[in-house]
Scaffold this active site. Structure first.
Site, PDB file in Angstrom:
ATOM      1  N   ARG A 134      28.829  36.916  34.194  1.00  0.00           N
ATOM      2  CA  ARG A 134      29.443  35.327  34.094  1.00  0.00           C
ATOM      3  C   ARG A 134      28.394  35.250  35.474  1.00  0.00           C
ATOM      4  O   ARG A 134      28.448  35.506  36.682  1.00  0.00           O
ATOM      5  CB  ARG A 134      30.445  35.321  34.198  1.00  0.00           C
ATOM      6  CG  ARG A 134      31.418  34.249  33.643  1.00  0.00           C
ATOM      7  CD  ARG A 134      32.537  34.213  33.581  1.00  0.00           C
ATOM      8  NE  ARG A 134      33.062  32.624  33.811  1.00  0.00           N
ATOM      9  CZ  ARG A 134      33.878  32.559  34.989  1.00  0.00           C
ATOM     10  NH1 ARG A 134      33.864  33.111  36.400  1.00  0.00           N
ATOM     11  NH2 ARG A 134      34.410  31.010  35.141  1.00  0.00           N
ATOM     12  N   HIS A 155      30.279  24.969  37.267  1.00  0.00           N
ATOM     13  CA  HIS A 155      31.600  26.099  38.359  1.00  0.00           C
ATOM     14  C   HIS A 155      31.652  24.791  40.081  1.00  0.00           C
ATOM     15  O   HIS A 155      30.979  26.010  40.906  1.00  0.00           O
ATOM     16  CB  HIS A 155      31.058  26.790  38.101  1.00  0.00           C
ATOM     17  CG  HIS A 155      31.875  27.928  39.333  1.00  0.00           C
ATOM     18  ND1 HIS A 155      32.342  29.432  38.553  1.00  0.00           N
ATOM     19  CD2 HIS A 155      32.350  28.037  39.926  1.00  0.00           C
ATOM     20  CE1 HIS A 155      32.961  29.866  39.418  1.00  0.00           C
ATOM     21  NE2 HIS A 155      33.436  29.327  40.362  1.00  0.00           N
ATOM     22  N   GLU A 198      37.496  26.730  36.018  1.00  0.00           N
ATOM     23  CA  GLU A 198      38.706  26.030  36.360  1.00  0.00           C
ATOM     24  C   GLU A 198      38.487  24.341  37.048  1.00  0.00           C
ATOM     25  O   GLU A 198      39.292  24.793  37.745  1.00  0.00           O
ATOM     26  CB  GLU A 198      38.559  27.033  38.010  1.00  0.00           C
ATOM     27  CG  GLU A 198      39.039  28.220  37.471  1.00  0.00           C
ATOM     28  CD  GLU A 198      39.243  29.004  39.360  1.00  0.00           C
ATOM     29  OE1 GLU A 198      39.038  28.172  40.083  1.00  0.00           O
ATOM     30  OE2 GLU A 198      39.398  30.236  39.103  1.00  0.00           O
ATOM     31  N   ASN A 219      40.926  33.383  34.438  1.00  0.00           N
ATOM     32  CA  ASN A 219      41.030  33.791  35.593  1.00  0.00           C
ATOM     33  C   ASN A 219      42.303  33.379  36.745  1.00  0.00           C
ATOM     34  O   ASN A 219      43.328  32.706  36.890  1.00  0.00           O
ATOM     35  CB  ASN A 219      40.296  32.959  36.570  1.00  0.00           C
ATOM     36  CG  ASN A 219      38.847  32.303  36.510  1.00  0.00           C
ATOM     37  OD1 ASN A 219      38.356  33.304  35.039  1.00  0.00           O
ATOM     38  ND2 ASN A 219      38.217  31.469  37.006  1.00  0.00           N
ATOM     39  N   TYR A 265      44.605  35.318  40.365  1.00  0.00           N
ATOM     40  CA  TYR A 265      44.765  36.647  41.253  1.00  0.00           C
ATOM     41  C   TYR A 265      45.827  36.300  41.805  1.00  0.00           C
ATOM     42  O   TYR A 265      46.568  37.480  42.197  1.00  0.00           O
ATOM     43  CB  TYR A 265      43.708  35.272  42.235  1.00  0.00           C
ATOM     44  CG  TYR A 265      42.836  35.673  42.006  1.00  0.00           C
ATOM     45  CD1 TYR A 265      41.740  36.200  42.468  1.00  0.00           C
ATOM     46  CD2 TYR A 265      41.760  34.126  41.219  1.00  0.00           C
ATOM     47  CE1 TYR A 265      40.177  36.584  42.470  1.00  0.00           C
ATOM     48  CE2 TYR A 265      40.500  34.057  40.404  1.00  0.00           C
ATOM     49  CZ  TYR A 265      39.489  35.238  41.423  1.00  0.00           C
ATOM     50  OH  TYR A 265      38.600  35.111  41.372  1.00  0.00           O
ATOM     51  N   GLU A 278      37.988  36.071  35.649  1.00  0.00           N
ATOM     52  CA  GLU A 278      37.904  36.174  37.419  1.00  0.00           C
ATOM     53  C   GLU A 278      39.318  36.595  37.088  1.00  0.00           C
ATOM     54  O   GLU A 278      40.540  36.989  37.285  1.00  0.00           O
ATOM     55  CB  GLU A 278      37.942  35.128  37.471  1.00  0.00           C
ATOM     56  CG  GLU A 278      36.452  34.642  38.046  1.00  0.00           C
ATOM     57  CD  GLU A 278      36.518  33.614  39.226  1.00  0.00           C
ATOM     58  OE1 GLU A 278      37.431  33.666  39.714  1.00  0.00           O
ATOM     59  OE2 GLU A 278      35.687  32.274  38.791  1.00  0.00           O
TER      60      GLU A 278
HETATM   61  C1  FCB Z   1      38.253  30.782  41.583  1.00  0.00           C
HETATM   62  C2  FCB Z   1      36.779  30.463  41.869  1.00  0.00           C
HETATM   63  C3  FCB Z   1      35.536  31.870  42.340  1.00  0.00           C
HETATM   64  C4  FCB Z   1      36.034  32.417  43.695  1.00  0.00           C
HETATM   65  C5  FCB Z   1      37.428  33.123  43.211  1.00  0.00           C
HETATM   66  C6  FCB Z   1      37.863  33.431  44.465  1.00  0.00           C
HETATM   67  O1  FCB Z   1      39.370  29.952  41.709  1.00  0.00           O
HETATM   68  O2  FCB Z   1      36.444  29.898  40.527  1.00  0.00           O
HETATM   69  O3  FCB Z   1      34.498  30.981  42.223  1.00  0.00           O
HETATM   70  O4  FCB Z   1      36.206  31.467  44.665  1.00  0.00           O
HETATM   71  O5  FCB Z   1      38.801  31.826  42.914  1.00  0.00           O
END
Ligand code: FCB
Length: 474
Positions: A82, A126, A170, A298, A300, A377
């Site tokens: 990607r 992006h 995002e 995405n 985290y 992500e």
């Molecule tokens: C996301 C972004 C990516 C990267 C990660 C850590 O929000 O899409 O570009 O910076 O965080």
């Protein structure tokens, strides 16, 4: 006595394994082959906006080293990659012809992936908006969505060898970090503009889907959202209300128009006095909610939320509060990103809790959509370093990814149609407002020499992607 079988930790056979990057974060070569400035060139050149004054001028020099980077991907054994396309390389001027040299770069990249049997998964946007469009109002201006439609048509028509396109990465970050909180380019701080940008980004997505359907009916198209799991800090009604509001801003403000064709009532009310929703025109929501072929997620970290004015209670409960957003978005959540006491965190200060990923995936299936999902992500920054033997040992990253892959398997067992996983990131790179101070890569990048060193996590991930199995550590 029978011994219970070891639970299977295999992924579905056709599961797509990949890594992810983004143009501004890795390419460098910002003035080459006709590229014009993006909002991130301007923002990072503005003193005080990015840690250490870092910019994407050189980044990982991927623009010149792309072939070496593709060899690294091939060595990793992933089936997909990607990446994103830099709009200012394709349409350097607001209106005017496409830039052949920019197109050629991405065609070489796509062909290079295909030669190595790696499926390209490009994202059209992006975050690197041409500065010329920002000068005319950027995403707060509806015109930008129309220009995006032209740009989308160009890449759809001109680039060959793509089966799956993603319109946006995002949009929440573009709208809210960029126009509401001033943390990302273009650095504006107006909640009304953030709402306008939200709508115009969603509209642009809808126009991108429309372009794909008419110009390339053979391709699949979707988008990537950063979705959250927002937990109330306590059972106090104010915390619960704040968590729901945070959910509205991050999740429902995007999921509802995309999958239900309407904005959530509470969000319309909360932002009514900003006039941001005046950006809506008849027919927009029909475009925005046109069916997509897949959704990228995405993920985290989860967030813990307290009601405005409840800092004291949060501290007493042992929470280390993240940046308050009450100054720009009145009555709003207090503590997204607060650390839960006792939970480990990454170098971003983000709490690690993979159970939230499973919860999110199951919720999407139950409440929103049956389209195939991809984790586009997931990954973590840690304070990596090259040791005296020249290696980069990053066991925390292995643990982080292991836990999240395990959560993916749990979600699949719960009936979620999860089709792939893209680790963020292939390379250490320009981490937006943090510059080069945060390393997310499974490959170390020496920013002086450009040298790449695969980290321990790279070797571990290769084992996962080539066997399609996750070891069953607890
Ligand atoms: C996301 C972004 C990516 C990267 C990660 C850590 O929000 O899409 O570009 O910076 O965080």
């Amino acid at each position: 006595m029978s011994i219970p079988p070891v639970p299977s930790r295999s992924f579905p056979k056709s599961f797509l394994w990949g890594t992810a990057t983004a143009s501004y974060q890795i390419e460098g070569a910002i003035t080459e082959d006709g590229r014009t400035p993006s909002i991130w060139d301007t923002f990072s050149a503005t003193p005080g906006k990015v840690t250490n004054g870092d910019t994407g001028e050189m980044a990982c020099d991927h623009y010149h080293r792309w072939s070496e980077d593709l060899d690294i991907l091939a060595d990793l054994g992933v089936g997909a990659y990607r990446f994103s396309i830099a709009w200012p390389r394709i349409h350097p001027e607001v209106s005017g012809p496409a830039n052949q040299k920019g197109l050629d770069f991405y065609q070489r990249l796509i062909d290079g992936l295909r030669d190595r049997n790696i499926t390209p998964l490009p994202t059209m946007y992006h975050w690197d908006l041409p500065q010329a469009l920002e000068d005319q109002g950027g995403w707060a201006n509806r015109e930008t969505a129309l220009r995006f439609a032209d740009y989308a048509a160009t890449v759809l028509e001109e680039l060959d060898g793509i089966e799956k396109w993603t319109t946006f990465n995002e949009p929440w970050c573009s709208a809210w970090l960029g126009y509401g909180y001033g943390i990302h380019a273009p650095g504006r701080t107006d909640i009304g503009d953030a709402v306008r940008a939200t709508h115009n980004l969603l509209l642009a997505h809808g126009l991108g889907v429309e372009a794909a359907r008419s110009l390339r009916p053979d391709v699949e198209i979707g988008l990537t959202l950063n979705l959250g799991v927002h937990r109330p800090g306590t059972s106090h009604p104010d915390d619960r209300a704040a968590a729901w509001r945070a959910d509205g801003n991050t999740n429902r403000l995007f999921l509802d128009p995309l999958f239900r064709g309407s904005y959530p009532e509470d969000m319309l009310e909360i932002y009514a006095d900003t006039n941001g929703f005046d950006a809506m025109r008849e027919g927009d929501l029909a475009l925005i909610s046109a069916p997509i072929d897949f959704l990228g997620i995405n993920f985290y970290t989860p967030g813990t939320v307290f009601g405005a004015g409840r800092e004291q209670q949060a501290r007493e409960a042992g929470f280390n509060l993240g940046p308050a957003r009450t100054s720009t978005d009145k009555d709003y959540l207090l503590a997204i990103g607060a650390e839960t006491p006792g939970r480990p965190q990454t170098a971003m200060g983000w709490e690690i809790d993979a159970t939230a990923l499973r919860e999110l995936l199951v919720r999407l299936k139950n409440e929103y959509t049956a389209v195939p999902l991809y984790i586009t992500e997931n990954g973590a920054a840690f304070h990596d370093y090259v040791d005296s033997s020249g290696r980069v040992l990053d066991p925390e990253r292995v643990t982080y990814v292991h836990q999240h892959l395990s959560a993916c398997l749990d979600a699949i067992a719960d009936g979620v149609d999860l089709r792939g996983y893209f680790l963020w990131s292939l390379l250490d790179n320009f981490e937006w407002a943090y510059g080069y101070s945060r390393r997310f890569g499974i490959v170390w990048v020496d920013y002086d020499s450009g040298r790449r060193i695969p980290k321990e996590s790279f070797h571990w991930y290769r084992g996962v992607v080539t066997t399609n199995e996750l070891d069953t550590r607890s």
